[in-house]
Design a protein around this motif. Structure first.
Motif, PDB file in Angstrom:
ATOM      1  N   VAL A  73      89.713-101.114 -72.970  1.00 54.48           N
ATOM      2  CA  VAL A  73      90.273-102.297 -72.304  1.00 54.48           C
ATOM      3  C   VAL A  73      89.570-102.464 -70.961  1.00 54.48           C
ATOM      4  O   VAL A  73      88.951-101.524 -70.462  1.00 54.48           O
ATOM      5  N   TYR A 121     103.162-110.295 -64.025  1.00 53.81           N
ATOM      6  CA  TYR A 121     102.685-109.636 -65.224  1.00 53.81           C
ATOM      7  C   TYR A 121     103.330-108.267 -65.455  1.00 53.81           C
ATOM      8  O   TYR A 121     103.105-107.650 -66.487  1.00 53.81           O
ATOM      9  N   THR A 174      98.137-102.624 -64.486  1.00 55.54           N
ATOM     10  CA  THR A 174      99.249-101.854 -65.049  1.00 55.54           C
ATOM     11  C   THR A 174      99.676-100.754 -64.086  1.00 55.54           C
ATOM     12  O   THR A 174     100.868-100.515 -63.871  1.00 55.54           O
ATOM     13  N   ALA A 195      90.323 -96.835 -69.040  1.00 53.93           N
ATOM     14  CA  ALA A 195      89.844 -98.077 -69.666  1.00 53.93           C
ATOM     15  C   ALA A 195      88.842 -97.780 -70.784  1.00 53.93           C
ATOM     16  O   ALA A 195      88.894 -98.391 -71.851  1.00 53.93           O
ATOM     17  N   THR A 233      90.241-103.779 -64.991  1.00 48.20           N
ATOM     18  CA  THR A 233      91.212-104.588 -64.244  1.00 48.20           C
ATOM     19  C   THR A 233      92.589-104.561 -64.896  1.00 48.20           C
ATOM     20  O   THR A 233      93.604-104.613 -64.201  1.00 48.20           O
ATOM     21  N   ASP A 234      92.633-104.473 -66.226  1.00 50.17           N
ATOM     22  CA  ASP A 234      93.924-104.381 -66.921  1.00 50.17           C
ATOM     23  C   ASP A 234      94.614-103.058 -66.614  1.00 50.17           C
ATOM     24  O   ASP A 234      95.824-103.012 -66.388  1.00 50.17           O
TER      25      ASP A 234
END
Length: 116
Positions: free
Chosen positions: A69, A114, A77, A64, A72-73
């Motif tokens: 980013v 997602y 992923t 991250a 959590t993203d």
């Protein structure tokens, strides 16, 4: 039988892997990118799950920071990847609705909306 196998894993010099914990049926992959405890488990088992999650969180944080980013993203992923590659027949997984599911045979693993 599971307790005997688990005791042997915990006594090993090498850290227990997520695959070993999933194989017991007491742990499963979650849509947040972390391993979860499916059913009642010993404090030692929970400690092993927590240890894996700490290592995952550190790896997600490094990625991250590099990509600028949110953690959590990255974790979400990675959850998509783990659902696609690591949830084998008989393993448990949990979607964002909080319900644990068990993969039956070679049926595809349901993935969060997602995931691509």
């Amino acid at each position: 039988m599971i307790a005997f196998v688990l005791a042997g894993m915990l006594a090993a010099a090498q850290p227990v892997t997520a695959a070993q914990l999933r194989a017991t049926g007491l742990a499963g992959e979650q849509s947040d990118g972390y391993l979860g405890v499916v059913a009642s488990a010993s404090p030692e088992f929970r400690s092993q799950v927590n240890s894996i999650n700490i290592r995952r969180r550190a790896a997600y944080t490094r990625i991250a920071e590099t990509r600028r980013v949110p953690v959590t993203d990255v974790a979400a992923t990675m959850a998509c990847e783990l659902f696609a590659t690591s949830v084998l027949p008989g393993h448990y997984y949990r979607l964002p609705d909080g319900v644990w599911r068990r993969r039956i045979g070679n049926a595809p693993v349901q993935r969060p909306n997602y995931c691509f």
